[in-house]
Motif scaffolding. Structure first.
Motif, mmCIF file in Angstrom:
data_model
loop_
_atom_site.group_PDB
_atom_site.id
_atom_site.type_symbol
_atom_site.label_atom_id
_atom_site.label_comp_id
_atom_site.label_asym_id
_atom_site.label_seq_id
_atom_site.Cartn_x
_atom_site.Cartn_y
_atom_site.Cartn_z
ATOM 1 N N ILE A 108 0.865 -1.189 0.000
ATOM 2 C CA ILE A 108 0.000 0.000 0.000
ATOM 3 C C ILE A 108 0.893 1.227 0.000
ATOM 4 N N THR A 109 0.670 2.131 -0.919
ATOM 5 C CA THR A 109 1.437 3.379 -0.936
ATOM 6 C C THR A 109 0.497 4.558 -0.675
ATOM 7 N N PHE A 110 1.079 5.608 -0.105
ATOM 8 C CA PHE A 110 0.333 6.845 0.115
ATOM 9 C C PHE A 110 1.162 8.002 -0.419
ATOM 10 N N SER A 111 0.534 8.818 -1.256
ATOM 11 C CA SER A 111 1.212 9.967 -1.855
ATOM 12 C C SER A 111 0.384 11.226 -1.623
ATOM 13 N N PRO A 112 0.922 12.224 -0.919
ATOM 14 C CA PRO A 112 0.199 13.488 -0.756
ATOM 15 C C PRO A 112 -0.166 14.127 -2.099
ATOM 16 N N LYS A 113 0.708 13.971 -3.075
ATOM 17 C CA LYS A 113 0.437 14.531 -4.403
ATOM 18 C C LYS A 113 -0.769 13.854 -5.029
ATOM 19 N N TYR A 114 -0.823 12.525 -4.922
ATOM 20 C CA TYR A 114 -1.951 11.767 -5.466
ATOM 21 C C TYR A 114 -3.230 12.093 -4.701
ATOM 22 N N GLN A 115 -3.108 12.299 -3.394
ATOM 23 C CA GLN A 115 -4.255 12.664 -2.569
ATOM 24 C C GLN A 115 -4.865 13.983 -3.047
ATOM 25 N N GLU A 116 -4.015 14.980 -3.285
ATOM 26 C CA GLU A 116 -4.516 16.282 -3.720
ATOM 27 C C GLU A 116 -5.121 16.192 -5.122
ATOM 28 N N TYR A 117 -4.544 15.353 -5.962
ATOM 29 C CA TYR A 117 -5.089 15.155 -7.310
ATOM 30 C C TYR A 117 -6.492 14.559 -7.234
ATOM 31 N N GLN A 118 -6.679 13.525 -6.402
ATOM 32 C CA GLN A 118 -7.993 12.891 -6.271
ATOM 33 C C GLN A 118 -9.018 13.849 -5.678
ATOM 34 N N ARG A 119 -8.602 14.643 -4.708
ATOM 35 C CA ARG A 119 -9.513 15.632 -4.122
ATOM 36 C C ARG A 119 -9.960 16.652 -5.165
ATOM 37 N N LYS A 120 -9.012 17.082 -5.971
ATOM 38 C CA LYS A 120 -9.323 18.080 -6.999
ATOM 39 C C LYS A 120 -10.344 17.529 -7.991
ATOM 40 N N ILE A 121 -10.126 16.287 -8.424
ATOM 41 C CA ILE A 121 -11.050 15.655 -9.372
ATOM 42 C C ILE A 121 -12.431 15.505 -8.745
ATOM 43 N N ARG A 122 -12.471 15.023 -7.493
ATOM 44 C CA ARG A 122 -13.772 14.797 -6.848
ATOM 45 C C ARG A 122 -14.503 16.114 -6.611
ATOM 46 N N ASN A 123 -13.789 17.168 -6.212
ATOM 47 C CA ASN A 123 -14.436 18.465 -5.986
ATOM 48 C C ASN A 123 -15.085 18.996 -7.259
ATOM 49 N N LYS A 124 -14.421 18.776 -8.378
ATOM 50 C CA LYS A 124 -15.009 19.200 -9.652
ATOM 51 C C LYS A 124 -16.257 18.387 -9.968
ATOM 52 N N GLN A 125 -16.207 17.086 -9.633
ATOM 53 C CA GLN A 125 -17.367 16.241 -9.879
ATOM 54 C C GLN A 125 -18.539 16.648 -8.986
ATOM 55 N N VAL A 126 -18.247 17.026 -7.752
ATOM 56 C CA VAL A 126 -19.305 17.487 -6.842
ATOM 57 C C VAL A 126 -19.928 18.776 -7.389
ATOM 58 N N GLU A 127 -19.081 19.668 -7.906
ATOM 59 C CA GLU A 127 -19.580 20.905 -8.496
ATOM 60 C C GLU A 127 -20.507 20.600 -9.686
ATOM 61 N N ALA A 147 -13.356 9.704 0.278
ATOM 62 C CA ALA A 147 -12.187 10.456 0.736
ATOM 63 C C ALA A 147 -11.232 9.586 1.546
ATOM 64 N N LYS A 148 -11.744 8.492 2.110
ATOM 65 C CA LYS A 148 -10.878 7.590 2.891
ATOM 66 C C LYS A 148 -9.755 7.009 2.037
ATOM 67 N N TYR A 149 -10.003 6.908 0.734
ATOM 68 C CA TYR A 149 -9.035 6.261 -0.157
ATOM 69 C C TYR A 149 -8.104 7.256 -0.847
ATOM 70 N N ASP A 150 -8.267 8.553 -0.557
ATOM 71 C CA ASP A 150 -7.443 9.569 -1.211
ATOM 72 C C ASP A 150 -5.961 9.328 -0.940
ATOM 73 N N GLY A 151 -5.189 9.362 -2.011
ATOM 74 C CA GLY A 151 -3.738 9.226 -1.883
ATOM 75 C C GLY A 151 -3.252 7.806 -1.771
ATOM 76 N N LEU A 152 -4.159 6.844 -1.596
ATOM 77 C CA LEU A 152 -3.763 5.446 -1.391
ATOM 78 C C LEU A 152 -3.779 4.675 -2.709
ATOM 79 N N TYR A 153 -2.830 3.784 -2.825
ATOM 80 C CA TYR A 153 -2.687 2.977 -4.041
ATOM 81 C C TYR A 153 -2.146 1.623 -3.625
#
Length: 584
Positions: free
Chosen positions: A365-384, A437-443
């Motif tokens: 299991i890997t965690f990347s802050p960069k990947y987390q922010e990318y997923q948040r950005k995509i999801r926020n646009k989808q919520v909009e 959001a629990k899965y943000d940044g995780l791979y």
């Protein structure tokens, strides 16, 4: 060049003419009119030289100048003479592709097939033009024949020859793939110990399916019958092997047959196979858990057992930073902007061995802050977008797939008292957002390798190259929709796309992957010349950085005011000589 005489009743006239070979046919061009006997005698200053000796000396001097590439070529152009109906502008961008084509020995492959079936048409001419056109002028087979006349070397076949050739290309598909692979080993070193596999599909603009073109899950969400393609590329992004299959085939069952072909036909049996989660069946993993083979495959965290999922989602314990053995708590990386910025490009990991259906494998299991922010950005646009849908088009709300923004919308059909409401109400489902959001940044990846984590992560990150390969074929090479109906011709169409991708990838590597696909193809398409018959080729292209690098890498240069016929013939012949080593 030579002297030609034409006799009339009154006199004999002399001309300088030059012989040319145009598309296999001999033709001549008058270079200069010398005049009649009296006019030539007036030109002779040394009275001890007769007219025949003078003509011999004159033609010898002209031939000596003609053999010298560094010379001035004068064009006789008239403001009153109408231009001819003949084609005068030709594309030379294919010459760079042709250099790779012949270096991979594809011309020899065509010869072997032609000898086997005793063709009366030139299979090499057909296949090469289909490939060059697929990259430079992608179009239908009929249109390809028309567009291939844009090339300096003209096609010597007709449309019916293309259709016949497709049948035999399909018959010899396995032979073609294995031979190109073997020849490529002589041309360049191949990173064939790491293989990436993925599938895509191509749609057909028809309403009824048949035995091959079937209704299935289209990657482009089209309601048309499709045909699937499985593709292996090596660790450097060079295509290795492919197969096609009916559109309703489960993609998971397509890996083993193609992999077995690589093992048997390519004599390559020790490698790591890297796939995405959709192709990661237990059967496929077990197949690559024997005989010096290994696997690295992405793993859906949402689909693993609950106790393993709890362990994976726990950010407070068991984490390490790549390159360090210190145990860390990374839970603050969820919301602490200072820490997020500090470790933005870092990767944290945890691992354990698991056993699934009798197969022991390593779950990373890997965690990347960069990947987390990318997923948040995509999801926020989808919520909009979901909020916009509620405001403007609530009646159209219907979630079609797991990535649809409408998954964040809740439809309420009852009142607070439990009664049936007169109208449905719509709202944002914040529980769904919180759950994702629990899965943000995780791979997650599963593997049977015991290699260092950073090496496994590095290999898996290269999977984007196979996705890019599909994008190039579909977008740049316009490989779909497919306008063929017979299975063998459809398969042959994808053979030409596959070889085109190999040649393009090698060309891209020669340019050190510094330019986008569209920029490279634009340069090839614009590499045009105006032909003055008998004099040479004038460049009509702009001398860009890409063109300069191509000239440097492929060992010829046409960036001069005019290139003589002799020089251009030499360049064309040069591109048809096999190179033992790659140019990169």
């Amino acid at each position: 060049m030579r002297i030609k005489m034409t006799k009339t009743n009154a006199n004999t006239n002399y001309y300088v003419i030059k012989d040319y070979n145009v598309n296999g046919k001999r033709t001549t061009k008058i270079i200069e009119r010398l005049g009649n006997e009296d006019e030539i005698k007036n030109k002779i200053k040394d009275k001890n030289i007769d007219i025949n000796q003078w003509l011999s000396n004159y033609i010898n001097k002209l031939n000596e100048k003609d053999s010298n590439e560094d010379r001035v070529i004068s064009l006789n152009l008239s403001t009153s003479k109408s231009i001819s109906d003949d084609q005068v502008v030709f594309n030379g961008g294919y010459l760079f592709l042709q250099d790779i084509y012949y270096s991979l020995g594809i011309n020899n492959i065509c010869k072997e097939i032609s000898d086997k079936y005793q063709f009366t048409y030139d299979l090499n001419d057909i296949l090469s033009k289909l490939i060059y056109s697929r990259i430079i002028y992608p179009s239908s087979k009929l249109k390809t024949l028309e567009l291939s006349h844009e090339f300096i070397e003209q096609p010597k076949f007709e449309y019916q020859h293309i259709l016949r050739a497709l049948e035999y290309l399909s018959k010899e598909n396995d032979f073609i793939q294995s031979e190109i692979y073997k020849n490529s080993l002589k041309y360049s070193k191949r990173n064939d110990k790491i293989l990436f596999y993925d599938c895509t599909n191509y749609y057909f603009e028809i309403e009824e399916d048949d035995d091959y073109r079937k209704y299935g899950k289209s990657k482009e969400h089209r309601p048309n019958p499709i045909v699937g393609m499985g593709l292996f590329i090596d660790g450097d992004g060079i295509p290795l092997a492919f197969s096609t299959f009916p559109g309703n085939t489960n993609e998971q069952v397509t890996l083993k047959p193609l992999e077995e072909k690589i093992i048997n036909d390519f004599n390559n049996s020790k490698f790591i196979v890297c796939t995405d989660a959709g192709l990661a069946s237990t059967s496929n993993r077990k197949f690559n858990n024997v005989n010096n083979r290994a696997f690295i495959t992405t793993q859906s965290l949402k689909k693993i057992k609950s106790f393993i999922k709890d362990w994976a989602l726990n950010l407070t314990d068991g984490w390490k930073l790549l390159g360090s053995d210190k145990i860390l708590d990374i839970s603050d990386l969820r919301e602490n902007d200072t820490l997020i910025n500090k470790y933005y490009d870092s990767i944290f990991y945890k691992e354990r061995w698991i056993k699934e259906d009798g197969l022991e494998q390593r779950l990373i299991i890997t965690f990347s802050p960069k990947y987390q922010e990318y997923q948040r950005k995509i999801r926020n646009k989808q919520v909009e977008r979901a909020e916009e849908i509620i405001k403007k088009h609530p009646k159209r709300i219907k979630c079609n797939n797991e990535n649809d923004p409408k998954r964040f919308i809740t439809i309420t059909s009852t009142t607070e008292n439990g009664e049936v409401a007169s109208e449905d109400s719509y709202s944002i489902n914040y529980k769904q957002i919180e759950e994702e959001a629990k899965y943000d940044g995780l791979y997650a990846v599963c593997t049977n390798l015991v290699d260092p984590i950073d090496e496994i992560v590095k290999i898996n990150k290269q999977r984007w190259e196979i996705e890019e390969s599909f994008r190039i074929m579909k977008t740049e090479f316009k490989s779909r929709p497919v306008y063929l109906s017979r299975e063998d011709r459809i398969n042959a169409h994808f053979i030409t796309c596959f070889i085109s991708l190999i040649i393009y990838r090698y060309l891209e590597k020669s340019l050190e992957e510094k330019y986008t696909t569209s920029k490279i193809i634009e340069a090839l398409r614009g590499y045009n010349f105006k032909h003055y018959f008998g004099d040479g080729y004038i460049p009509l292209y702009k001398k860009t950085d890409i063109i300069k690098e191509l000239h440097n890498k492929f060992g010829f240069n046409t960036a001069f005011e005019i290139n003589s016929e002799k020089k251009f013939k030499k360049i064309v012949n040069q591109t048809k000589k096999s190179k033992k080593y790659a140019i990169f």
